[in-house]
Design an enzyme around this catalytic site. Structure first.
Site, mmCIF file in Angstrom:
data_model
loop_
_atom_site.group_PDB
_atom_site.id
_atom_site.type_symbol
_atom_site.label_atom_id
_atom_site.label_comp_id
_atom_site.label_asym_id
_atom_site.label_seq_id
_atom_site.Cartn_x
_atom_site.Cartn_y
_atom_site.Cartn_z
ATOM 1 N N PHE A 130 0.852 -1.190 0.000
ATOM 2 C CA PHE A 130 0.000 0.000 0.000
ATOM 3 C C PHE A 130 0.883 1.233 0.000
ATOM 4 O O PHE A 130 1.700 1.413 0.898
ATOM 5 C CB PHE A 130 -0.938 0.033 1.214
ATOM 6 N N ASP A 215 9.163 2.827 1.482
ATOM 7 C CA ASP A 215 7.976 3.541 1.950
ATOM 8 C C ASP A 215 7.880 3.319 3.459
ATOM 9 O O ASP A 215 7.431 2.267 3.917
ATOM 10 C CB ASP A 215 6.736 3.015 1.226
ATOM 11 N N LYS A 244 2.552 10.222 8.106
ATOM 12 C CA LYS A 244 1.864 9.783 9.324
ATOM 13 C C LYS A 244 2.472 10.391 10.598
ATOM 14 O O LYS A 244 2.194 11.542 10.897
ATOM 15 C CB LYS A 244 1.773 8.263 9.357
HETATM 16 C C1 LIG Z 1 -0.904 5.561 4.862
HETATM 17 C C2 LIG Z 1 0.144 5.117 3.915
HETATM 18 C C3 LIG Z 1 0.387 5.798 2.713
HETATM 19 C C4 LIG Z 1 -0.487 6.929 2.217
HETATM 20 O O1 LIG Z 1 -0.473 8.032 3.050
HETATM 21 P P1 LIG Z 1 -1.606 9.172 2.851
HETATM 22 O O2 LIG Z 1 -1.206 10.225 3.838
HETATM 23 O O3 LIG Z 1 -2.919 8.539 3.151
HETATM 24 O O4 LIG Z 1 -1.524 9.636 1.458
HETATM 25 C C5 LIG Z 1 1.434 5.374 1.917
HETATM 26 N N1 LIG Z 1 2.198 4.338 2.287
HETATM 27 C C6 LIG Z 1 2.005 3.654 3.430
HETATM 28 C C7 LIG Z 1 2.908 2.518 3.793
HETATM 29 C C8 LIG Z 1 0.958 4.008 4.275
HETATM 30 O O5 LIG Z 1 0.728 3.307 5.396
#
Ligand SMILES: *Cc1c(COP(=O)(O)O)cnc(C)c1O
Length: 396
Positions: A130, A215, A244
């Site tokens: 994700f 990521d 986050k």
């Molecule tokens: C939440 C998340 C995203 C996306 O972040 P947003 O602020 O919702 O755009 C991307 N990568 C990972 C691993 C995430 O947990």
């Protein structure tokens, strides 16, 4: 169904928070919830942390936003601190995780372009990954539920199985730019990369002139007990996406890169109106102040071990329901033997405990990093009670 004023893309539950106090959320009717979801790993300092609140209030009164057309003493200062605390030499600030990943993708492509290899545009990504909800980031996952109906997507991604090093290496060809991978998959079900997988990807990057793009939007920023999750693996990336926890609830993300990996990102190649504005920088500085306080990350590690062992002790008492515990630090998951969404709803509606469902029937436990032992005890108590009275649906 008539259309609602909020575009109905979320399956919103009955909890309607109006206030937060530390590790608790309070709903419209005054009901209290122990918040072990933290806005999905966002509220690293819990709710209403006095340092974060004051930093935002003071900065809002001083200077909230100016254009990136002007010099940014606030951005320079915060970026320098991130550089000093990490592998990186340079930072681009965004307003979200998806934007941070977008910047990481662009930086990787542009690196090969600047090196005279524009054909090297493909990032190898992984199943159940994700990376966000923009067109670029949904193109970087092979999960149909996020992609269906949004084609044509962005070309330049190839998909391997997570933790399958051989499979990933087999996809390398003359078009490969690098790998884009979560060190611990969050939405995918709290699936940590194995040491050999992440270290193997690094080695392949070194051998083939590729970039390792991580990521760390969910796993980074103190959640695992290290500032960044890759530190647990002894792996140095070229580019990472962070968001986050970095703003503690204020919308903030960042793309961090080495000087070499960022060599294509010259004047005019990227931008953001809000990215890195003074208000966001003040929030980021306040969160980093707390996270880098001596002993803070050790506290996260200690609380992670305490919570994990509490969960592991509880598991055998509810053998019909719980399978295993996984994750690192305070990014933990309980794998269930039946549907996790239903159990998450049960804990929330009947026991005042907030958690988050994830892939593979996992219940994500993502408490604020500032929890103490009393919150852990309360969580275990609520989970035990919830499990004791829980009857899985017959078709789970
Ligand atoms: C939440 C998340 C995203 C996306 O972040 P947003 O602020 O919702 O755009 C991307 N990568 C990972 C691993 C995430 O947990």
């Amino acid at each position: 169904m008539p259309i609602t004023p909020l575009m109905p893309v979320y399956p919103r539950c009955g909890v309607r928070p109006v206030r937060g106090e530390g590790c608790y959320l309070i709903g419209e009717q005054g009901e209290r919830y122990l918040d072990f979801a933290s806005g999905i790993a966002v509220n690293a300092l819990g709710h209403g942390h006095p340092k974060l609140v004051k930093a935002i209030a003071d900065q809002a009164a001083t200077l909230m936003h100016v254009s990136n057309l002007y010099g940014s003493p606030q951005g320079e200062h915060f970026a320098q601190r991130l550089v000093d605390a990490s592998f990186a030499d340079t930072v681009f600030f965004t307003n979200s995780g998806a934007e941070a990943v977008e910047c990481a993708i662009k930086t990787a492509r542009r690196y090969h372009y600047a090196n005279g290899n524009p054909q090297r545009h493909t990032l190898i990504t992984f199943d159940t990954a994700f990376h966000g909800r923009t067109l670029g980031t949904i193109s970087a996952t092979n999960q149909a539920k996020m992609r269906d109906g949004f084609e044509p997507l962005l070309p330049g991604f190839a998909y391997a199985q997570f933790n399958d090093l051989e499979g990933a290496l087999a996809l390398i060809d003359e078009n490969t730019a690098g790998f884009l991978v979560e060190p611990i998959q969050g939405e995918g079900g709290i699936r940590p990369a194995t040491d050999e997988f992440l270290q193997g990807l690094r080695k392949a990057c070194d051998e083939h002139g590729l970039l390792l793009v991580l990521d760390e939007v969910q796993a980074g920023y103190g959640r695992t007990g290290k500032l960044f999750a890759h530190e647990l693996y002894g792996v140095t990336p070229d580019i990472i996406a962070v968001a986050k926890g970095i703003g503690g609830g204020f919308p903030l993300g960042a793309c961090l890169a080495t000087e070499e990996a960022a060599r294509g990102m010259v004047i005019g190649t990227h931008g953001s109106t809000y990215g890195g504005n003074p208000l966001a920088m003040a929030a980021g500085e306040a969160v980093l102040d707390v996270i880098l306080e001596p002993g803070f990350l050790d506290h996260v590690t200690a609380m992670g071990e305490r919570l994990r062992s509490g969960l592991e002790q509880m598991l055998p008492n509810h053998d019909h329901l719980f399978d295993s515990v996984r994750g690192k630090g305070l990014m933990l998951g309980i794998k269930l033997k039946s549907d996790s969404r239903r159990f998450v709803a049960h804990c929330r509606d009947n026991h005042g405990l907030l958690t988050v469902a994830a892939g593979e029937n996992v219940v994500r436990i993502l408490p604020p990093l500032v929890i103490d032992e009393s919150h852990i005890a309360e969580c275990i108590e609520k989970l035990s009670e919830a499990a004791r009275v829980y009857v899985p649906a017959s078709d789970d």
